[in-house]
Design an enzyme around this catalytic site. Structure first.
Site, PDB file in Angstrom:
ATOM      1  N   GLY A 142      31.968  64.787  64.272  1.00 23.41           N
ATOM      2  CA  GLY A 142      33.002  63.892  64.763  1.00 23.41           C
ATOM      3  C   GLY A 142      33.191  62.735  63.802  1.00 23.41           C
ATOM      4  N   GLY A 169      34.026  58.550  63.176  1.00 25.72           N
ATOM      5  CA  GLY A 169      33.499  57.362  63.845  1.00 25.72           C
ATOM      6  C   GLY A 169      32.105  56.993  63.371  1.00 25.72           C
ATOM      7  N   HIS A 170      31.549  57.804  62.431  1.00 25.93           N
ATOM      8  CA  HIS A 170      30.203  57.550  61.914  1.00 25.93           C
ATOM      9  C   HIS A 170      30.231  57.101  60.459  1.00 25.93           C
ATOM     10  CE1 HIS A 170      28.898  59.429  65.544  1.00 25.93           C
ATOM     11  NE2 HIS A 170      29.356  60.606  65.205  1.00 25.93           N
ATOM     12  N   LYS A 173      24.366  68.574  62.462  1.00 23.29           N
ATOM     13  CA  LYS A 173      23.575  67.715  63.339  1.00 23.29           C
ATOM     14  C   LYS A 173      23.436  68.437  64.679  1.00 23.29           C
ATOM     15  CE  LYS A 173      26.014  63.778  63.050  1.00 23.29           C
ATOM     16  NZ  LYS A 173      27.215  64.418  62.465  1.00 23.29           N
ATOM     17  N   ASP A 208      28.743  70.835  67.819  1.00 19.95           N
ATOM     18  CA  ASP A 208      28.655  71.015  66.361  1.00 19.95           C
ATOM     19  C   ASP A 208      28.041  72.365  66.019  1.00 19.95           C
ATOM     20  OD1 ASP A 208      28.687  68.037  66.892  1.00 19.95           O
ATOM     21  OD2 ASP A 208      28.880  68.020  64.713  1.00 19.95           O
ATOM     22  N   HIS A 262      26.696  58.518  69.692  1.00 21.17           N
ATOM     23  CA  HIS A 262      27.986  58.671  70.370  1.00 21.17           C
ATOM     24  C   HIS A 262      27.950  57.898  71.673  1.00 21.17           C
ATOM     25  CE1 HIS A 262      27.154  62.321  68.060  1.00 21.17           C
ATOM     26  NE2 HIS A 262      28.387  62.165  67.652  1.00 21.17           N
TER      27      HIS A 262
END
Lengths: 330, 210
Positions: free
Chosen positions: A54, A56-57, A105, A110, A219
């Site tokens: 995702g 946002g990291h 991860k 995922d 998250h």
């Protein structure tokens, strides 16, 4: 929600375009996908590494694309695993014929999406191997459950396996080194504040002003427990001792340390934390080969940190020290 | 009673609408025990499903379900994309060339879909996942067949969605909570309940029309 965005549904697309405009010499976007690859991909004669997850990291994962680390990163929607067609596009764009290692991860989504992509790539005759990173000691490890999450320790896998690939190693050998890192890296995080996924428009949870959450995932997944906020010394000791005990670190061991910001925690506080971490390790007779302090695996604008420790042998130390040229690895 | 392609298309459109309406609620459920994106992702995927099936004429149930499944796999992301998607793709494979199907065949589709979800997710019933609604719905249809009372079927699926509250999650993102996942509804079970509620409503309305 107070964010510098245009439209919540467009955030990832807009970010990718911004990245390519800023760094055309390093990165390119595979047309019609959310995949960023090395500007010189596919690199002839080299095993390729693909990671992602995702968004946002940031800087994970596109910030680790470049010489000595990843060949491609797949950017999913915010906090959402990318889909198999996107991962497949990345694999095809970076494969030079030497095979592709997927660094995943450990999250249900995922793993499923990357595995489906791996099957599709194999059906097209591309050699694919995958490793799953699960460094978060906040989660109980069990074969009956989803198991531990992959967090900041993943960046060490990118760095070390990437260096081994750059050395011209075979896919099997790159995988071996990646697995060695996974076996020897542990992390533990904590959060002071929540974060807001743009499409959700409001924070995923809230932490009272005088509390913190130990073991928070990247998250915003709930951690192990809430506690009254404590001084940095106490927080650093707590996180570090969980990591050290879990990995059975002993006097004389050599390690690399990562003090990672979850997005909003400034460097000043990270260094305050590292004072305790560095002193504790020293007093226990553990040799710190290198310390990395900064934003490596963030969680949007969350305030908080994670501490990762990687046990090194000669081979891993050498690969960790090897040159890498990416936006996020410093 | 036969279920026509037209009814199946109407079902999927109704389900998309329902999931879009409940987007915030599903996301809130996921914020409590997961990562807070279930409603967002699933409604994005089902909107894509709607626009794809509305722009194509289908005369083959297998083809329709394959289009639905692959759209979900490509557009949803996370775990729910592959899970919902694989169920339609693998479950629908046996329905190739069929223009209409019986209730028995529909429950067979569900059973095949469930097997695909189990194998992909390495999960079982009772893990607090979508399976805790899919499996009882499939058994209910197998048991009652042509005599299924649609209103009762709707109650049955919500009853099982509600039951996930008492379960402890061992798979998926809620598993990180362990014991603390007890007391919360599973977002996937709730979205599954919306999916099947839409089906039963469509079939009930269809019967009345006839």
């Amino acid at each position: 929600m107070k964010k510098l965005i245009n439209h919540p549904e467009q955030v990832v697309r807009d970010m990718i375009e911004g990245v390519v405009l800023a760094h055309p010499d390093r990165l390119k976007n595979v047309p019609d996908t959310s995949v960023l690859i090395r500007a010189d991909a596919p690199v002839r004669g080299k095993v390729a590494l693909v990671s992602g997850g995702g968004s946002g990291h940031e800087p994970a994962h596109a910030g680790y694309v470049g010489k000595g680390m990843l060949d491609g990163a797949v950017c999913g929607e915010v906090f959402t695993s990318p889909t198999p067609d996107q991962v497949l596009a990345a694999i095809k764009a970076v494969d030079s014929g030497e095979g592709v290692l997927l660094v995943i991860k450990n999250y249900t989504g995922d793993v499923m999406n990357f595995e489906m992509a791996a099957e599709l790539a194999e059906a097209e005759g591309i050699q694919v191997t995958k490793v799953i990173v699960n460094d978060d000691v906040a989660v109980e490890n069990s074969t009956y459950t989803t198991g531990r999450r992959g967090i900041a320790g993943t960046v060490f896998v990118h760095k070390i396996a990437g260096a081994q690939a750059e050395n011209g190693a075979s896919l099997q050998d790159v995988e071996r080194v990646a697995l060695k890192v996974i076996e020897n890296v542990r992390s533990m995080g904590m959060a002071l504040t929540s974060c807001t996924v743009p499409a959700a428009g409001k924070p995923g949870f809230s932490i009272p002003e005088d509390e913190m959450e130990i073991g928070m995932g990247i998250h915003g997944e709930p951690g192990t427990h809430r506690a009254k906020i404590a001084e940095a010394d106490s927080v650093a000791s707590q996180l570090l001792s969980l990591v050290i005990n879990d990995m059975g670190l002993q006097e004389g061991d050599r390690v690399a340390v990562m003090i990672n910001s979850l997005g909003a925690t400034p460097q000043m506080e990270l260094y305050v934390l590292n004072k305790t971490v560095g002193q504790t390790l020293k007093s226990r007779g553990i040799q710190v080969h290198k310390t990395y302090v900064g934003e490596y695996m963030t969680s949007l604008e969350m305030a908080g940190c994670s501490i990762s420790v990687l046990r090194l042998d000669e081979e891993l130390a050498e690969l960790l020290d090897a040159d890498a040229d990416t936006l996020g690895w410093k | 009673m036969a279920i026509t392609i037209k009814q199946l298309v109407l079902w999927l459109e109704t389900a998309s609408q329902r999931i879009l309406q409940q987007k915030s609620y599903l996301t809130e459920l996921d914020q409590a025990i997961g990562d807070g994106d279930h409603g967002i992702n699933l409604s994005r995927g089902f909107q894509e499903v709607t626009s794809r099936i509305q722009s194509t004429e289908y005369d083959d149930v297998g083809q329709l379900f394959n289009a639905v499944g692959s759209t979900l796999i490509q557009k949803v992301g996370g775990a729910s994309g592959p899970i919902y998607g694989i169920a339609f793709v693998k479950g629908g494979a046996a329905l190739k060339g069929r223009q209409e199907i019986t209730i028995a065949e529909f429950s067979q589709f569900l059973h095949q879909g469930i097997a695909a979800i189990k194998s992909l997710g390495k999960s079982e019933e009772g893990n607090k996942t979508v399976l805790d609604v899919w499996a009882p719905v499939a058994s209910y249809l197998t048991e009652n067949g042509e005599n299924t009372d649609w209103a009762k079927a709707i109650d049955h699926c919500w009853e099982h969605a509600e039951k996930t509250k008492d379960l402890k999650a061992t798979k998926g993102r809620a598993s990180y909570l362990g014991e603390r996942s007890i007391g919360h509804l599973d977002p996937g079970a709730v979205s599954s309940a919306y999916l099947f509620e839409a089906l039963f409503q469509t079939l009930a309305d269809g019967n009345r029309a006839v």
